[in-house]
Design a protein around this motif. Structure first.
Motif, PDB file in Angstrom:
ATOM      1  N   ALA A  17      22.773-105.581 -52.703  1.00  0.00           N
ATOM      2  CA  ALA A  17      22.765-104.417 -53.588  1.00  0.00           C
ATOM      3  C   ALA A  17      22.526-104.874 -55.025  1.00  0.00           C
ATOM      4  O   ALA A  17      22.886-105.984 -55.431  1.00  0.00           O
ATOM      5  CB  ALA A  17      24.101-103.692 -53.498  1.00  0.00           C
ATOM      6  N   ILE A  18      21.909-103.984 -55.792  1.00  0.00           N
ATOM      7  CA  ILE A  18      21.647-104.280 -57.207  1.00  0.00           C
ATOM      8  C   ILE A  18      22.964-104.354 -57.963  1.00  0.00           C
ATOM      9  O   ILE A  18      23.166-105.227 -58.799  1.00  0.00           O
ATOM     10  CB  ILE A  18      20.728-103.214 -57.825  1.00  0.00           C
TER      11      ILE A  18
ATOM     12  N   LYS B  56      32.224-104.839 -58.362  1.00  0.00           N
ATOM     13  CA  LYS B  56      32.840-105.269 -59.618  1.00  0.00           C
ATOM     14  C   LYS B  56      31.964-104.941 -60.832  1.00  0.00           C
ATOM     15  O   LYS B  56      32.268-105.364 -61.938  1.00  0.00           O
ATOM     16  CB  LYS B  56      33.130-106.759 -59.577  1.00  0.00           C
ATOM     17  N   GLY B  57      30.849-104.264 -60.654  1.00  0.00           N
ATOM     18  CA  GLY B  57      29.984-103.870 -61.760  1.00  0.00           C
ATOM     19  C   GLY B  57      29.077-104.984 -62.226  1.00  0.00           C
ATOM     20  O   GLY B  57      28.666-105.019 -63.385  1.00  0.00           O
ATOM     21  N   ARG B  58      28.720-105.898 -61.320  1.00  0.00           N
ATOM     22  CA  ARG B  58      27.830-107.002 -61.685  1.00  0.00           C
ATOM     23  C   ARG B  58      26.448-106.740 -61.115  1.00  0.00           C
ATOM     24  O   ARG B  58      26.301-106.211 -60.018  1.00  0.00           O
ATOM     25  CB  ARG B  58      28.371-108.324 -61.151  1.00  0.00           C
ATOM     26  N   LEU B  59      25.431-107.123 -61.909  1.00  0.00           N
ATOM     27  CA  LEU B  59      24.051-107.006 -61.436  1.00  0.00           C
ATOM     28  C   LEU B  59      23.746-108.184 -60.536  1.00  0.00           C
ATOM     29  O   LEU B  59      23.929-109.338 -60.946  1.00  0.00           O
ATOM     30  CB  LEU B  59      23.071-106.990 -62.617  1.00  0.00           C
TER      31      LEU B  59
ATOM     32  N   LYS C 131      25.917-111.450 -60.191  1.00  0.00           N
ATOM     33  CA  LYS C 131      26.042-112.568 -61.120  1.00  0.00           C
ATOM     34  C   LYS C 131      26.381-112.151 -62.545  1.00  0.00           C
ATOM     35  O   LYS C 131      27.181-112.794 -63.206  1.00  0.00           O
ATOM     36  CB  LYS C 131      24.733-113.358 -61.142  1.00  0.00           C
ATOM     37  N   VAL C 132      25.772-111.092 -63.085  1.00  0.00           N
ATOM     38  CA  VAL C 132      25.905-110.730 -64.506  1.00  0.00           C
ATOM     39  C   VAL C 132      26.576-109.363 -64.628  1.00  0.00           C
ATOM     40  O   VAL C 132      26.172-108.406 -63.969  1.00  0.00           O
ATOM     41  CB  VAL C 132      24.519-110.694 -65.192  1.00  0.00           C
ATOM     42  N   SER C 133      27.585-109.283 -65.491  1.00  0.00           N
ATOM     43  CA  SER C 133      28.275-108.025 -65.729  1.00  0.00           C
ATOM     44  C   SER C 133      27.357-107.065 -66.503  1.00  0.00           C
ATOM     45  O   SER C 133      26.585-107.490 -67.373  1.00  0.00           O
ATOM     46  CB  SER C 133      29.549-108.290 -66.535  1.00  0.00           C
ATOM     47  N   ILE C 134      27.452-105.787 -66.187  1.00  0.00           N
ATOM     48  CA  ILE C 134      26.648-104.775 -66.891  1.00  0.00           C
ATOM     49  C   ILE C 134      27.002-104.754 -68.375  1.00  0.00           C
ATOM     50  O   ILE C 134      26.134-104.631 -69.226  1.00  0.00           O
ATOM     51  CB  ILE C 134      26.880-103.379 -66.274  1.00  0.00           C
ATOM     52  N   LEU C 135      28.277-104.895 -68.729  1.00  0.00           N
ATOM     53  CA  LEU C 135      28.691-104.905 -70.135  1.00  0.00           C
ATOM     54  C   LEU C 135      28.090-106.088 -70.888  1.00  0.00           C
ATOM     55  O   LEU C 135      27.646-105.954 -72.036  1.00  0.00           O
ATOM     56  CB  LEU C 135      30.213-104.919 -70.244  1.00  0.00           C
ATOM     57  N   ASP C 136      28.065-107.260 -70.256  1.00  0.00           N
ATOM     58  CA  ASP C 136      27.469-108.431 -70.902  1.00  0.00           C
ATOM     59  C   ASP C 136      25.973-108.234 -71.104  1.00  0.00           C
ATOM     60  O   ASP C 136      25.418-108.595 -72.147  1.00  0.00           O
ATOM     61  CB  ASP C 136      27.719-109.692 -70.061  1.00  0.00           C
TER      62      ASP C 136
END
Length: 174
Positions: A2-3, A7-10, A13-18
């Motif tokens: 999944a995209i 936990k809200g990671r793309l 690996k990478v958090s959406i907030l970051d």
């Protein structure tokens, strides 16, 4: 895969907030360095012209107004301070003492301006014309680093006087 995970990671690996914070920082940097703006500063305009500034002095406490006016006419120069910033010397082109008058109501309800009959003349009203060189900007004339406009308070200082005046007219000469 999944995209966006739980936990809200793309891509896990990478958090959406970051990613959002990195995108905002990148856009700010692009805005600063690629599109810095088109406004110029005052320092880029260096046209200097003579100007005349009329100032009005109201209620100046002085023991002998005629002697002070005579001093202005003899010295022909005064130091000015604009917004607590010393500018330097300017020429005194003319000084005109204003008559002291009172508004006197008349029996018919109108008001007449008549000479002040009181004998206490320890204050003076006058209009002074000052002349000097000013830098001309798009916002108007500038003495030193201070814009000079109608209403600008100016402090005049000499050997034996120091008082405030208010600008009532600014003329740029050719």
């Amino acid at each position: 895969m999944a995209i966006l995970d739980s936990k809200g990671r793309l891509f896990g690996k990478v958090s959406i907030l970051d990613a959002g914070a990195a995108l905002v920082i990148m856009l700010v940097l692009v805005g600063i360095f690629i599109f810095p703006g088109t406004r110029g500063s005052v320092a880029q305009i260096n046209e200097t012209k003579p100007i005349e500034v009329d100032v009005i002095v109201r209620g100046l406490g002085v023991g002998n107004p005629e002697a002070l006016i005579k001093q202005f006419e003899e010295e022909k120069k005064t130091n000015i301070i604009i917004r607590n910033q010393p500018y330097g010397q300017v020429n005194i082109k003319s000084v005109k003492q204003l008559p002291r008058t009172l508004a006197v109501p008349q029996p018919d309800g109108s008001v007449k301006e008549l000479p002040d009959p009181r004998s206490n003349f320890f204050s003076a009203d006058m209009i002074m014309t000052l002349s000097g060189q000013a830098t001309i900007t798009t916002d108007g004339p500038v003495f030193g680093n201070n814009k000079i406009k109608i209403g600008t308070p100016i402090e005049l200082e000499g050997n034996n006087y120091n008082f405030n005046a208010s600008t009532i007219e600014v003329r740029v000469l050719k």
